[in-house]
Design an enzyme around this catalytic site. Structure first.
Site, PDB file in Angstrom:
ATOM      1  N   HIS A  98       0.834  -1.195   0.000  1.00  0.00           N
ATOM      2  CA  HIS A  98       0.000   0.000   0.000  1.00  0.00           C
ATOM      3  C   HIS A  98       0.875   1.254   0.000  1.00  0.00           C
ATOM      4  O   HIS A  98       1.696   1.432   0.895  1.00  0.00           O
ATOM      5  CB  HIS A  98      -0.891   0.049   1.252  1.00  0.00           C
ATOM      6  CG  HIS A  98      -1.639  -1.217   1.519  1.00  0.00           C
ATOM      7  ND1 HIS A  98      -1.935  -1.656   2.791  1.00  0.00           N
ATOM      8  CD2 HIS A  98      -2.160  -2.145   0.672  1.00  0.00           C
ATOM      9  CE1 HIS A  98      -2.608  -2.794   2.723  1.00  0.00           C
ATOM     10  NE2 HIS A  98      -2.761  -3.109   1.450  1.00  0.00           N
ATOM     11  N   TYR A 161       3.191   2.640  13.688  1.00  0.00           N
ATOM     12  CA  TYR A 161       3.541   3.634  12.678  1.00  0.00           C
ATOM     13  C   TYR A 161       2.996   5.017  13.021  1.00  0.00           C
ATOM     14  O   TYR A 161       1.904   5.167  13.555  1.00  0.00           O
ATOM     15  CB  TYR A 161       3.101   3.208  11.276  1.00  0.00           C
ATOM     16  CG  TYR A 161       1.682   2.731  11.115  1.00  0.00           C
ATOM     17  CD1 TYR A 161       0.690   3.572  10.648  1.00  0.00           C
ATOM     18  CD2 TYR A 161       1.336   1.406  11.409  1.00  0.00           C
ATOM     19  CE1 TYR A 161      -0.596   3.134  10.465  1.00  0.00           C
ATOM     20  CE2 TYR A 161       0.036   0.959  11.240  1.00  0.00           C
ATOM     21  CZ  TYR A 161      -0.926   1.833  10.774  1.00  0.00           C
ATOM     22  OH  TYR A 161      -2.216   1.388  10.606  1.00  0.00           O
TER      23      TYR A 161
END
Length: 492
Positions: A98, A161
């Site tokens: 992605h 993240y």
């Protein structure tokens, strides 16, 4: 085949026992990894970070994101605004590929994973692949448009993240099939044995992926000296003038779609310093240099854009700063003397409210059109002997040098904040510069008559107070790799 590179790092053992290559305390059984280093990869902007980890028999501790240390080591000051965590229960869970519309800083909180990144941005490195073994001591900075994927190598792996924009359901992702033959990602666990979602299995092959276009840049103030110079260094940018975006008009700012732009450069300003001392000029200066900048800053915050803005030596009072030869440093106190400097100081305060900003202070700008050097050159050629102020000292700054510095800060992903940029060389007075221009055009420098600021202003009507010392210290911008070029009046 695309370029494939791997970090080549072995999985680390558990932190409960000393490991060769790490400093160990025999009394405590501690192990310490003290190497907060940034490693570049063959994918531009994709950076691997070796985190500083402290461990002993009880477990370990790390600073997963430490802005000062990491930017000093070379990581972009990317301004994260959201922290997300993904728990993966079983070995073999595989996610991706992605490419997301924001920058991303990924790391492992617990366990191990194999990471693979594919450059899906338009350009010569489209399709390039980098792989890396990830554990608690490794992190990766993933720039916008680079595809991110990982495969879990241990049960109960936790993947963390940071991103510099908020997740939203309408965010546009670019996808690549995990099994794409051209990318050829060497998955440690064959995909036939891994756990994949149906969506990830349905992503297109590389040949069908539409490359991610580069973030767009907007330059406001295309007709000014700096705006014209920026065209050379930002040929890909959209340039607008007051007709398309009038910063002094709240409705114009509100109706202009800034969401299309990742970088907004404001080169528009009210620079009629003497006129600013009149009632009408005061209103105009504050409208353009302060109120309009505040509206622009608000829009940049809303859309997560990098805002670049220009300010002036006029925010200082001219008594001297803390730098070499009393030059002003970025953190010296401001104390503007006149309306123009005050309005620019207010604009600076608004710009600093934007998390991702570059504020460039400069002095004595010369560019296309009317400027001091052009005026002196014209007078020299017409046989005129002017009177020129000799008690104001500073450096000329070619508009092209300002544009070059702006491009450098963006390309180098320099830490956000304030930078001083001027032309190189020694500080001089206006009188010294005028004499040099006259000599370069076949006139005797003695034809220029020196006069004090007070004498020059006598009987001239509203005149803005000017700082006697305008020299700006450029050490900070030099520390990030930009070195001002010496100024030659023959080139201006």
């Amino acid at each position: 085949m695309p370029t494939i590179a791997t970090g080549g790092r072995r999985p680390r053992p558990r932190w409960s026992r000393p490991t060769p290559g790490r400093a160990s305390d025999p009394d405590e059984g501690t192990t310490n990894v003290t190497r907060p280093a940034v490693r570049r990869t063959e994918i531009p902007g994709l950076l691997v970070v070796d985190l500083e980890v402290h461990g002993d028999g009880r477990g370990w501790f790390k600073e997963n994101w430490q802005r000062a240390k990491m930017t000093a080591a070379g990581l972009p000051d990317f301004g994260p605004v959201q922290h997300s965590v993904a728990y993966n229960g079983s070995r073999g869970v595989t996610r991706g590929v992605h490419a997301e519309p924001w920058d991303k800083f990924v790391s492992i909180v617990h366990g191990r994973a194999f990471g693979a990144w594919v450059d899906l941005r338009e350009g010569p490195t489209f399709g390039a692949v980098h792989t890396e073994q990830l554990d608690e001591g490794t992190a990766v900075f993933v720039p916008r448009g680079v595809g991110n994927s990982y495969q879990v190598l241990e049960d109960d792996t936790v993947y963390s993240y940071l991103v510099n924009d908020h997740w939203r359901p309408d965010a546009a992702y670019t996808m690549l099939n995990l099994a794409d033959e051209k990318a050829g990602i060497p998955w440690p666990i064959p995909l036939a044995e891994a756990t994949l979602s149906e969506k990830d299995q349905a992503h297109p092959p590389l040949r069908d992926v539409v490359p991610v276009t580069a973030p767009r840049t907007l330059v406001i103030g295309r007709s000014g000296q700096v705006g014209q110079a920026l065209a050379e260094f930002f040929p890909e940018a959209d340039f607008v003038g007051r007709g398309e975006l009038d910063l002094a008009d709240p409705e114009s700012v509100a109706s202009f779609d800034l969401s299309r732009y990742a970088v907004v450069i404001n080169a528009a300003a009210h620079t009629a310093v003497d006129a600013a001392e009149t009632p009408d000029g005061r209103r105009d200066a504050w409208a353009v240099n302060a109120s309009a900048v505040a509206r622009l800053a608000e829009a940049a915050r809303e859309h997560g854009a990098l805002l670049i803005h220009y300010s002036t030596d006029y925010v200082f009072d001219g008594t001297g700063g803390s730098g070499v030869d009393r030059a002003y440093r970025e953190d010296d106190p401001i104390a503007p003397l006149g309306v123009y400097g005050q309005s620019k100081a207010a604009g600076e305060a608004a710009v600093r409210s934007v998390p991702r900003h570059y504020l460039l202070r400069t002095s004595w700008v010369v560019g296309e059109g009317t400027n001091f050097v052009a005026t002196m050159r014209s007078l020299a050629r017409r046989g005129v002997s002017p009177t020129v102020i000799d008690d104001q000292v500073g450096r000329l700054t070619p508009a092209r040098e300002i544009a070059r510095a702006t491009r450098h800060l963006v390309d180098a992903a320099a830490p956000f904040g304030t930078y001083h940029v001027t032309g190189g060389g020694a500080a001089r007075s206006w009188y010294d510069i005028a004499r040099e221009v006259f000599s370069a055009n076949g006139r005797d420098g003695e034809d220029v008559v020196a006069v004090s600021t007070e004498e020059y202003a006598a009987g001239r009507g509203p005149t803005a107070p000017r700082p006697a010392l305008s020299t700006l210290d450029t050490a900070r911008i030099e520390s990030v790799g930009f070195h001002p070029h010496p100024v030659d009046v023959l080139d201006l």
